[in-house]
Structure formats: structure tokens, C-alpha cells
Motif scaffolding. Structure first.
Motif, PDB file in Angstrom:
ATOM      1  N   ASP A  23       0.841  -1.199   0.000  1.00  0.00           N
ATOM      2  CA  ASP A  23       0.000   0.000   0.000  1.00  0.00           C
ATOM      3  C   ASP A  23       0.879   1.253   0.000  1.00  0.00           C
ATOM      4  O   ASP A  23       2.038   1.226   0.429  1.00  0.00           O
ATOM      5  N   VAL A  24       0.301   2.344  -0.441  1.00  0.00           N
ATOM      6  CA  VAL A  24       0.964   3.649  -0.367  1.00  0.00           C
ATOM      7  C   VAL A  24       0.261   4.435   0.731  1.00  0.00           C
ATOM      8  O   VAL A  24      -0.967   4.571   0.731  1.00  0.00           O
ATOM      9  N   THR A  26       0.401   8.035   3.392  1.00  0.00           N
ATOM     10  CA  THR A  26       0.829   9.438   3.357  1.00  0.00           C
ATOM     11  C   THR A  26       1.043   9.963   4.766  1.00  0.00           C
ATOM     12  O   THR A  26       0.147   9.887   5.606  1.00  0.00           O
ATOM     13  N   GLY A  71      11.463   4.453  -1.528  1.00  0.00           N
ATOM     14  CA  GLY A  71      10.019   4.341  -1.701  1.00  0.00           C
ATOM     15  C   GLY A  71       9.242   5.574  -1.294  1.00  0.00           C
ATOM     16  O   GLY A  71       8.020   5.507  -1.152  1.00  0.00           O
ATOM     17  N   THR A 132       4.853  10.603   0.851  1.00  0.00           N
ATOM     18  CA  THR A 132       4.185   9.358   0.496  1.00  0.00           C
ATOM     19  C   THR A 132       5.201   8.226   0.594  1.00  0.00           C
ATOM     20  O   THR A 132       6.363   8.389   0.227  1.00  0.00           O
ATOM     21  N   ASP A 134       5.646   4.139  -0.315  1.00  0.00           N
ATOM     22  CA  ASP A 134       5.231   2.883  -0.924  1.00  0.00           C
ATOM     23  C   ASP A 134       5.819   1.778  -0.056  1.00  0.00           C
ATOM     24  O   ASP A 134       7.037   1.625   0.036  1.00  0.00           O
ATOM     25  N   THR A 135       4.965   0.999   0.585  1.00  0.00           N
ATOM     26  CA  THR A 135       5.413  -0.002   1.556  1.00  0.00           C
ATOM     27  C   THR A 135       5.834  -1.322   0.924  1.00  0.00           C
ATOM     28  O   THR A 135       6.155  -2.272   1.646  1.00  0.00           O
TER      29      THR A 135
END
Length: 180
Positions: A23-24, A26, A71, A132, A134-135
Motif C-alpha cells: 500500500d501507499v 501518506t 520508496g 508518500t 510505498d510499503t
């Protein structure tokens, strides 16, 4: 004696504390410096994720990534760190003096004064960022988060950035199979 005071307010919040891997999410990072008695240069900010993996993302006031931000993307939401006030003022003074002598002599005197003054002042600093993350490449588990700011030669940090827990990747639903 009481002297001028500076207040530093650091804040970090996240839109999803329990994302799935991939998931991304924030983060919103905020730095406010109030009641400044002198110019305090903010050199950089650091977002730390400490858990199964350790990440130290260092970025400049302008949002430029300096190191360790795998990421992540950083967008500046607010930056008034280069705003300052300045002004000038004029002063004018005249003094006319007259003197009389009983022998009919008259004395006159004139004096003029001009003055100029310049002043510079700094106001409160407000910085805001959207980070942000990105995991996808982060391990599953719980991460402590922390925001730090290098101001002058000192490092300041928020008291509690909170935690995020990256869970197992979400399974996408398969398209139903159709047979002809």
C-alpha cells in the motif's frame, strides 16, 4: 530576567496506521517555529521509521531528498522560511533660532537634521510536507515513527510520532472464470 522565547512545534501524522504491504500511505510533517528572537536556519528534516527495517529519510527544506528515502516522495505543502520583513524610515528635524541684540544686531541660526534607519525582522517559520511511502519493499511489522529537524547546530524531535503496522499483502480478488 526573562529573555526572548522560541517555541518549536514538530508534528507527524499518517493517513493509515495499518497498511498492507504494497500500500501507499501518506505522512503529513509539520514544523512551526514561533516567537523568534533571531534567524534560525532550518537545515534539514528527517523522518525515521524504526522497526523490522530501519529507515532514516533526510530531506531539505525545499523537499529535496538528501539520503535514505527508499520508496518515498516528498511534496512541500508550506514553506515561508525565506520570508522576512524589512523597512526603512526617514527622520527630519529643523531648528530655527533667532537672536536679538539691543544694538540692532540680529543673529540667525539654522539647524537641520536628517536620519535614516533600516530594520530587518524574521517572523514565525511554518513548514509543511506530504511524504508518500510505498510499503512494497518494507518488511511486515510495527514501526515507530519520528520526525527530527536540524535547526542551526541543534536537533529537535517530536515527542511521539506514533506507530504504523505493515500487514500482509492484501489478496486481490481473482476474476471469475468463465467457460464457453
Amino acid at each position: 530576567l526573562a529573555g526572548p522565547v522560541q517555541a518549536f512545534i514538530l508534528g507527524l501524522s499518517v493517513d493509515d496506521n495499518t497498511p498492507s504491504q504494497g500500500d501507499v500511505i501518506t505522512f503529513t510533517a509539520k514544523l512551526d517555529i514561533e516567537k523568534m528572537d533571531k534567524y534560525l536556519p532550518v537545515k534539514n528534516l528527517t523522518l525515521i521509521l524504526d522497526g523490522p527495517d530501519y529507515t532514516e529519510c533526510i530531506f531539505g527544506v525545499d523537499g529535496t531528498i538528501k539520503s535514505g528515502c527508499e520508496g518515498m516522495t516528498i511534496t512541500v505543502l508550506e514553506d515561508n522560511s525565506n520570508d522576512y520583513g524589512y523597512g526603512y524610515g526617514y527622520g527630519y528635524d529643523s531648528d530655527n533660532g533667532y537672536g536679538y541684540d539691543f544694538g540692532y544686531d540680529y543673529g540667525y541660526g539654522y539647524g537641520y537634521g536628517y536620519g535614516y534607519g533600516y530594520g530587518y525582522g524574521y517572523r514565525e517559520i511554518s513548514l509543511g510536507y506530504e511524504i508518500t511511502l510505498d510499503t512494497t519493499n518494507y518488511s511486515q511489522g510495527t514501526y515507530d515513527t519520528l520526525l527530527k529537524a536540524l535547526i542551526g547546530d541543534e536537533t529537535f524531535s517530536d515527542n511521539d510520532g506514533g506507530q504504523i503496522t505493515i500487514g500482509a499483502p492484501s489478496e486481490e480478488e481473482e476474476e471469475p472464470k468463465t467457460y464457453s
